[in-house]
Structure formats: structure tokens, C-alpha cells
Design an enzyme around this catalytic site. Sequence first.
Site, PDB file in Angstrom:
ATOM      1  N   ARG A 196      63.699  46.043  84.912  1.00 10.79           N
ATOM      2  CA  ARG A 196      64.137  47.246  85.636  1.00 10.79           C
ATOM      3  C   ARG A 196      63.073  47.704  86.647  1.00 10.79           C
ATOM      4  NH1 ARG A 196      65.887  47.941  80.515  1.00 10.79           N
ATOM      5  NH2 ARG A 196      64.156  49.275  79.891  1.00 10.79           N
ATOM      6  N   ARG A 218      45.901  35.734  79.370  1.00 10.09           N
ATOM      7  CA  ARG A 218      46.642  35.244  78.207  1.00 10.09           C
ATOM      8  C   ARG A 218      45.789  34.355  77.304  1.00 10.09           C
ATOM      9  NH1 ARG A 218      46.930  31.020  81.468  1.00 10.09           N
ATOM     10  NH2 ARG A 218      47.764  29.033  80.784  1.00 10.09           N
TER      11      ARG A 218
END
Length: 156
Positions: free
Chosen positions: A35, A108
Amino acid sequence: MSLIHTEDVLLLAIVTLIGGYQLVSFAKLTGAARRKFKIVYPAVTGNPDFERVYRAQQNTLEFFPIFLCTMWVAGVYFHQIAAAGAGLVYLYGRNKYFSGYTVSVEGRLPGFRLSGKTLYAMLGMSVVGLTHAVLMEYLNINLKVKLLHMYYNKKY
């Protein structure tokens, strides 16, 4: 042949549910990123920031079956507390992986390394536990007793 009782797998079940909760949380964060960056379904590309969040979620989903298999086999055949503890460390590593990946590709790596090493540890526990179970079941060799006997009968 022995029966497994619910208390023999209680901690494994709890860690499994925590892992399920983690997957739901990552899915919600991925939806929020979709979104935020206006990525319309079914697209999964278009914004590098979204793509990192999406890949972090997908990679976590890809590794989840491996995590479950190794943790449960280690817990049933090696030691429930050790396997559940390793499972919690794995989930912590995946959390670090996800949060780090959302910031940068390099971010990561610490979480990925931690969770990867933990998978190998659970795999090792699984192999040791299964080896012992096979030796007991089919050859009537109690590896634990033999190793303890060797250890305590050493001459110093």
C-alpha cells in the site's frame, strides 16, 4: 516402540505457533509496504523498497518447511528443549533478517547467517537423534550408554 505424549512435544508446538505468528506478521508488513509504495496486485516489482520487503517475506516462507522439519525431528529424536531453544534462535534470526532486509540488501546478512547456522545445528541434532534411534531399534545398540561407558572408563 515408544509413544509420544503431548508433553514430549509441547515446546515444539509452542515454537511452531510462534513461527506461524511471525509469518502472519511478515505478511501484514508486506501488505502495508504494498500500500505504501502503491504496488497493485498481482505485481511484485516496481519499487526497490517494496521488493526487499517482498523478498524477505518470500524467503522466510521458502525456509519455513525446512525449519519445521529439522526442529520437529530434532525435538522428537534428540532433545525437545534443545530443539525448541534452537527454534527460537532461528525465529529471532529470521526477524533480524526481515528487519535488516527492509533497510538494505546487505542488512539481511546477519539474520540470514544466524538462521542458517541454526538450521544446520537442528539438522545435526536430527541426524544424531535419528542415528541413535535406528541403532537402538534395528541393532539394539545404545549409543548413549556406549559413549558414557567409554567416557567414564578412561584411564587417566
